[in-house]
Design an enzyme around this catalytic site. Structure first.
Site, mmCIF file in Angstrom:
data_model
loop_
_atom_site.group_PDB
_atom_site.id
_atom_site.type_symbol
_atom_site.label_atom_id
_atom_site.label_comp_id
_atom_site.label_asym_id
_atom_site.label_seq_id
_atom_site.Cartn_x
_atom_site.Cartn_y
_atom_site.Cartn_z
ATOM 1 N N ASP A 142 -7.057 -19.401 33.115
ATOM 2 C CA ASP A 142 -6.898 -18.557 31.918
ATOM 3 C C ASP A 142 -5.563 -18.876 31.245
ATOM 4 O O ASP A 142 -4.551 -19.038 31.929
ATOM 5 C CB ASP A 142 -6.847 -17.061 32.285
ATOM 6 C CG ASP A 142 -8.076 -16.573 33.036
ATOM 7 O OD1 ASP A 142 -9.147 -17.154 32.844
ATOM 8 O OD2 ASP A 142 -7.937 -15.599 33.813
ATOM 9 N N GLU A 149 -9.026 -8.033 41.365
ATOM 10 C CA GLU A 149 -9.877 -7.359 40.376
ATOM 11 C C GLU A 149 -11.018 -6.613 41.087
ATOM 12 O O GLU A 149 -11.097 -5.384 41.022
ATOM 13 C CB GLU A 149 -10.439 -8.370 39.364
ATOM 14 C CG GLU A 149 -9.346 -8.981 38.482
ATOM 15 C CD GLU A 149 -9.842 -9.983 37.453
ATOM 16 O OE1 GLU A 149 -9.356 -9.956 36.322
ATOM 17 O OE2 GLU A 149 -10.703 -10.831 37.792
ATOM 18 N N GLU A 166 -2.419 -12.332 40.117
ATOM 19 C CA GLU A 166 -3.232 -13.251 39.306
ATOM 20 C C GLU A 166 -2.356 -14.318 38.672
ATOM 21 O O GLU A 166 -2.796 -15.445 38.438
ATOM 22 C CB GLU A 166 -3.969 -12.468 38.208
ATOM 23 C CG GLU A 166 -4.704 -13.414 37.267
ATOM 24 C CD GLU A 166 -5.516 -12.742 36.172
ATOM 25 O OE1 GLU A 166 -5.904 -11.578 36.330
ATOM 26 O OE2 GLU A 166 -5.774 -13.417 35.168
ATOM 27 N N GLU A 167 -1.122 -13.966 38.373
ATOM 28 C CA GLU A 167 -0.254 -14.883 37.612
ATOM 29 C C GLU A 167 0.595 -15.806 38.482
ATOM 30 O O GLU A 167 1.387 -16.582 37.958
ATOM 31 C CB GLU A 167 0.651 -14.085 36.669
ATOM 32 C CG GLU A 167 -0.091 -13.128 35.729
ATOM 33 C CD GLU A 167 -1.174 -13.803 34.895
ATOM 34 O OE1 GLU A 167 -1.096 -15.024 34.674
ATOM 35 O OE2 GLU A 167 -2.128 -13.101 34.500
ATOM 36 N N ASP A 180 -3.586 -7.565 39.285
ATOM 37 C CA ASP A 180 -3.792 -8.233 38.001
ATOM 38 C C ASP A 180 -2.867 -7.473 37.054
ATOM 39 O O ASP A 180 -3.183 -6.361 36.627
ATOM 40 C CB ASP A 180 -5.255 -8.110 37.580
ATOM 41 C CG ASP A 180 -5.512 -8.727 36.214
ATOM 42 O OD1 ASP A 180 -4.539 -9.085 35.529
ATOM 43 O OD2 ASP A 180 -6.695 -8.838 35.827
ATOM 44 N N ASP A 207 1.118 -11.066 29.684
ATOM 45 C CA ASP A 207 0.752 -11.329 31.093
ATOM 46 C C ASP A 207 2.008 -11.594 31.907
ATOM 47 O O ASP A 207 2.179 -11.091 33.021
ATOM 48 C CB ASP A 207 -0.109 -12.608 31.203
ATOM 49 C CG ASP A 207 -1.564 -12.418 30.822
ATOM 50 O OD1 ASP A 207 -2.150 -11.409 31.230
ATOM 51 O OD2 ASP A 207 -2.115 -13.298 30.126
ATOM 52 N N LEU A 220 -1.925 -7.703 34.005
ATOM 53 C CA LEU A 220 -2.374 -7.364 32.653
ATOM 54 C C LEU A 220 -3.824 -7.821 32.509
ATOM 55 O O LEU A 220 -4.084 -8.980 32.176
ATOM 56 C CB LEU A 220 -1.461 -8.056 31.629
ATOM 57 C CG LEU A 220 -1.303 -7.393 30.269
ATOM 58 C CD1 LEU A 220 -2.491 -7.620 29.364
ATOM 59 C CD2 LEU A 220 -1.014 -5.885 30.373
ATOM 60 N N ASP A 221 -4.731 -6.899 32.808
ATOM 61 C CA ASP A 221 -6.149 -7.232 32.693
ATOM 62 C C ASP A 221 -6.603 -7.092 31.244
ATOM 63 O O ASP A 221 -6.175 -6.176 30.537
ATOM 64 C CB ASP A 221 -6.985 -6.292 33.583
ATOM 65 C CG ASP A 221 -8.463 -6.538 33.412
ATOM 66 O OD1 ASP A 221 -8.914 -7.658 33.716
ATOM 67 O OD2 ASP A 221 -9.170 -5.622 32.938
HETATM 68 O O1 F6P Z 1 -9.747 -10.673 33.772
HETATM 69 C C1 F6P Z 1 -10.954 -11.248 33.479
HETATM 70 C C2 F6P Z 1 -11.613 -10.615 32.292
HETATM 71 O O2 F6P Z 1 -10.852 -10.731 31.134
HETATM 72 C C3 F6P Z 1 -12.043 -9.149 32.479
HETATM 73 O O3 F6P Z 1 -11.069 -8.242 32.064
HETATM 74 C C4 F6P Z 1 -13.308 -9.062 31.665
HETATM 75 O O4 F6P Z 1 -14.218 -8.131 32.217
HETATM 76 C C5 F6P Z 1 -13.880 -10.463 31.739
HETATM 77 O O5 F6P Z 1 -12.821 -11.332 32.126
HETATM 78 C C6 F6P Z 1 -14.435 -10.928 30.423
HETATM 79 O O6 F6P Z 1 -15.008 -12.166 30.597
HETATM 80 P P1 F6P Z 1 -15.731 -12.941 29.379
HETATM 81 O O7 F6P Z 1 -14.623 -13.323 28.447
HETATM 82 O O8 F6P Z 1 -16.393 -14.106 30.028
HETATM 83 O O9 F6P Z 1 -16.694 -11.979 28.742
HETATM 84 MN MN MN Z 2 -8.250 -9.467 34.707
#
Ligand code: F6P
Ligand code: MN
Length: 321
Positions: free
Chosen positions: A61, A266, A89-90, A108, A67, A110-111
């Site tokens: 990512d 997560e 995560e980072e 995580d 983040d 910053l989700d």
């Molecule tokens: O952290 C991963 C994440 O961003 C989640 O917060 C989210 O549910 C998912 O990925 C979204 O994935 P996509 O962009 O494939 O829909």
């Molecule tokens: Mn996340």
């Protein structure tokens, strides 16, 4: 009741209480940063906190400015609290802050970071477990978490927290106190809302495709509503509020044989909260909380939410009592 009083009443471990209140301090700071994103410097052309920082995390990512800032704030908070190990995560590898620290934290920081500049809800997810359960530099099964939760930075900043028996919700007041909400966080067994990224339909396995077809066309029952925010914390929060299900299954894209979400920071903390609220969290074959951890950034298919609604996708052995 404020968060610190709840912690005093609900855990006998001073280390655990200190760690959670320290995380709450960091979250207040992150919420402030998110709320002020780019202001007033935006006017003078300073980068927004949702701008890519030019680096990628271990899972590929793009890292955003926020983040990285959030990760630093969480690290500082955990060091202040005397936490031993940090799995982020980072960060490519686990960090050891203090070999004698009693606790370890996975986060995580910053989700939902692709949502920073869209002004949609984002959050910080955390999982806390005993440092002595770490084996080969990896956290234990999700079942061994001592506590887990997430902060959501939305119209309200809210903390959802569990020690495993119940889920408590705390809203951040304007004077920066987390105050317990009068909300019994229980997920109904049946609801009629689902969340999935439908743009992946071409790659779904038949079982998922049929299930979603039934949800959309009714299959003799009522049709269901769909919501997909694209921040795990935001989609999960809605499910804690009014039920429904979240699906990020495995699919046939080359990098998605194990779905998209990461187990350690997560899926495990979310699953811990979901089970404590009476819901189900699964990888489609087994409960998330029973999955062996084989690498820090390991992905897992993630299906969770209202037990009866999810039941057609799960083995029959899988429902909550
Ligand atoms: O952290 C991963 C994440 O961003 C989640 O917060 C989210 O549910 C998912 O990925 C979204 O994935 P996509 O962009 O494939 O829909
Ligand atoms: Mn996340």
């Amino acid at each position: 009741m404020i968060l610190n009083d709840y912690l005093l009443a609900n855990t006998a471990s001073p280390a655990l209480a200190t760690t959670i209140s320290s995380l709450a301090e960091a979250a207040i700071h992150i919420a402030d940063l998110a709320a002020q994103n780019g202001l007033p410097a935006h006017m003078s052309g300073q980068m927004s906190l949702g701008a890519v920082a030019g680096s990628v995390n271990e899972d590929g990512d793009d890292q955003k400015q926020l983040d990285i800032l959030a990760d630093r704030l969480i690290q500082a908070a955990l060091q202040d609290a005397g936490v031993g190990y940090y799995f982020s995560e980072e960060e490519a590898e686990p960090l050891c802050f203090d070999e004698a620290g009693e606790l370890a934290v996975a986060s995580d920081p910053l989700d939902g970071s692709s949502n920073i500049d869209t002004n949609a809800s984002i959050g910080t997810i955390f999982s806390i477990f005993p440092a002595d359960t770490i084996t080969d530099n990896l956290p234990p099964l999700g079942r061994e978490q001592l506590a887990a939760g997430f902060f959501i930075y939305g119209p309200q900043t809210v903390l959802l927290l569990s020690f495993g028996k119940e889920v408590a919700a705390f809203a951040l007041t304007p004077d920066k106190a987390f105050v317990k909400m009068t909300w019994d966080v229980v997920i109904p067994r049946q609801a009629s809302e689902f969340a999935i990224n439908a743009s992946n339909a071409a790659y779904w396995h038949p079982k998922i495709a049929e299930f979603i077809d039934d949800a959309i066309y009714g299959a003799g029952k009522e049709t269901s509503n769909m919501r997909w925010i694209g921040s795990l914390v935001a989609d999960a929060y809605r499910i804690f509020r009014r039920g429904g299900i979240f699906l990020y299954p495995a699919d046939s894209r080359p990098a998605y044989a194990q779905g998209r979400l990461r187990l350690v920071y997560e899926a495990n903390p979310i699953a811990f909260l979901i089970e404590a609220a009476g819901g189900v969290a699964s990888n489609g074959e087994a409960p998330i909380l029973d999955m062996a951890v084989t690498s820090l950034h390991q992905r897992t298919p993630l299906l969770f939410g209202s037990a009866d609604q999810l039941a057609p996708l799960l083995p029959s052995t899988h429902s909550p009592s």
